[in-house]
Write a protein that holds these residues in place. Sequence first.
Motif, PDB file in Angstrom:
ATOM      1  N   ASP A 156       0.832  -1.211   0.000  1.00 29.18           N
ATOM      2  CA  ASP A 156       0.000   0.000   0.000  1.00 29.18           C
ATOM      3  C   ASP A 156       0.863   1.256   0.000  1.00 29.18           C
ATOM      4  N   ILE A 157       2.029   1.180   0.619  1.00 25.60           N
ATOM      5  CA  ILE A 157       2.923   2.344   0.617  1.00 25.60           C
ATOM      6  C   ILE A 157       3.528   2.554  -0.769  1.00 25.60           C
ATOM      7  N   LEU A 158       3.874   1.442  -1.431  1.00 25.63           N
ATOM      8  CA  LEU A 158       4.421   1.554  -2.794  1.00 25.63           C
ATOM      9  C   LEU A 158       3.430   2.234  -3.717  1.00 25.63           C
ATOM     10  N   LYS A 159       2.171   1.838  -3.575  1.00 27.28           N
ATOM     11  CA  LYS A 159       1.139   2.408  -4.438  1.00 27.28           C
ATOM     12  C   LYS A 159       1.036   3.909  -4.217  1.00 27.28           C
ATOM     13  N   LYS A 160       1.038   4.287  -2.942  1.00 25.29           N
ATOM     14  CA  LYS A 160       0.954   5.719  -2.636  1.00 25.29           C
ATOM     15  C   LYS A 160       2.158   6.455  -3.220  1.00 25.29           C
ATOM     16  N   ARG A 161       3.349   5.834  -3.042  1.00 22.27           N
ATOM     17  CA  ARG A 161       4.562   6.483  -3.524  1.00 22.27           C
ATOM     18  C   ARG A 161       4.528   6.698  -5.025  1.00 22.27           C
ATOM     19  N   ILE A 162       4.113   5.649  -5.747  1.00 20.20           N
ATOM     20  CA  ILE A 162       4.158   5.743  -7.203  1.00 20.20           C
ATOM     21  C   ILE A 162       2.993   6.568  -7.744  1.00 20.20           C
ATOM     22  N   LEU A 163       1.808   6.324  -7.186  1.00 21.12           N
ATOM     23  CA  LEU A 163       0.633   7.029  -7.723  1.00 21.12           C
ATOM     24  C   LEU A 163       0.596   8.492  -7.291  1.00 21.12           C
ATOM     25  N   GLY A 164       1.326   8.831  -6.241  1.00 21.10           N
ATOM     26  CA  GLY A 164       1.299  10.207  -5.751  1.00 21.10           C
ATOM     27  C   GLY A 164       2.446  11.058  -6.264  1.00 21.10           C
ATOM     28  N   ARG A 165       3.401  10.415  -7.007  1.00 20.45           N
ATOM     29  CA  ARG A 165       4.583  11.210  -7.341  1.00 20.45           C
ATOM     30  C   ARG A 165       4.348  12.154  -8.501  1.00 20.45           C
ATOM     31  N   PHE A 166       4.960  13.319  -8.387  1.00 21.76           N
ATOM     32  CA  PHE A 166       4.922  14.316  -9.460  1.00 21.76           C
ATOM     33  C   PHE A 166       6.157  15.192  -9.301  1.00 21.76           C
ATOM     34  N   SER A 167       6.450  15.962 -10.347  1.00 22.33           N
ATOM     35  CA  SER A 167       7.648  16.796 -10.228  1.00 22.33           C
ATOM     36  C   SER A 167       7.385  18.195 -10.757  1.00 22.33           C
ATOM     37  N   CYS A 168       8.263  19.088 -10.360  1.00 29.69           N
ATOM     38  CA  CYS A 168       8.135  20.485 -10.803  1.00 29.69           C
ATOM     39  C   CYS A 168       8.509  20.570 -12.283  1.00 29.69           C
ATOM     40  N   HIS A 169       7.649  21.189 -13.077  1.00 29.53           N
ATOM     41  CA  HIS A 169       7.913  21.281 -14.522  1.00 29.53           C
ATOM     42  C   HIS A 169       9.073  22.212 -14.817  1.00 29.53           C
TER      43      HIS A 169
END
Length: 222
Positions: A119-132
């Motif tokens: 469940d933590i992996l999912k949050k990490r991957i699905l929540g990641r974003f970066s500054c354009h």
Amino acid sequence: MSEKRKIVLFGPPGAGKGTFASQIKKALPDIAHVSTGDIFRENLNNETELGLKAKEYMEKGELVPDNVVIDMVDDRLNQKDVQENGFILDGFPRTLDQAKALSEITEIDLFLLLDVPRDILKKRILGRFSCHECGEIYNKYTLQPEKKIGEERWICDECGAEIEFEQRSDDTEETLEKRLDVYELNASPIKKYYTEKDKLKKVDAQNTLELSEEEIKDIVEI
Ligand code: AMP
């Protein structure tokens, strides 16, 4: 303590293998970081024969056939820099047959398992974003920028740009579930194999890995 220089980094997508490898390199600067995914991507970009062989599998998120990967790793681990300075193997082995083939090529010292609940992996991957603007990496669940200016909108801590949550195209829930299923299916026999060889060591990677050099040295036993 004896020096450990032939290290396998093992863990699911999103566990932080790349980050951890760069931290190990701080303690062992000469060690070669051998990432099979990186080698494939490089070959794809250069349109080599190997790249063409791997292309269709990579595009579908499937594993490249064992014989192709094993030959490639055999070749890389026999190069001079690796022979002299050792290696961190990242992304290999991914099947039990690859693990057995690796033992034929060389006997590793340490199999580091980056342990993160699903469940933590999912949050990490699905929540990641970066500054354009500057590329700084954030996570809407675990690591938001400090200044929030709206629903899923922030000011970048690093460069001050206005940013909003935008998911990477390959980080969808559906692909992720598939990648995690493939990982789990193959991981059990590989973990068992290295446990029996008494090489497996678990690293708690539940929190973002930011370890001191002493902690890293302790983990890699140098
Ligand atoms: P990675 O960057 O490690 O996620 O690897 C990207 C892609 O390269 C994977 O989805 C596979 O298609 C391929 N790949 C990398 N390492 C291996 C391996 N050890 N065995 C089979 N395929 C691999």
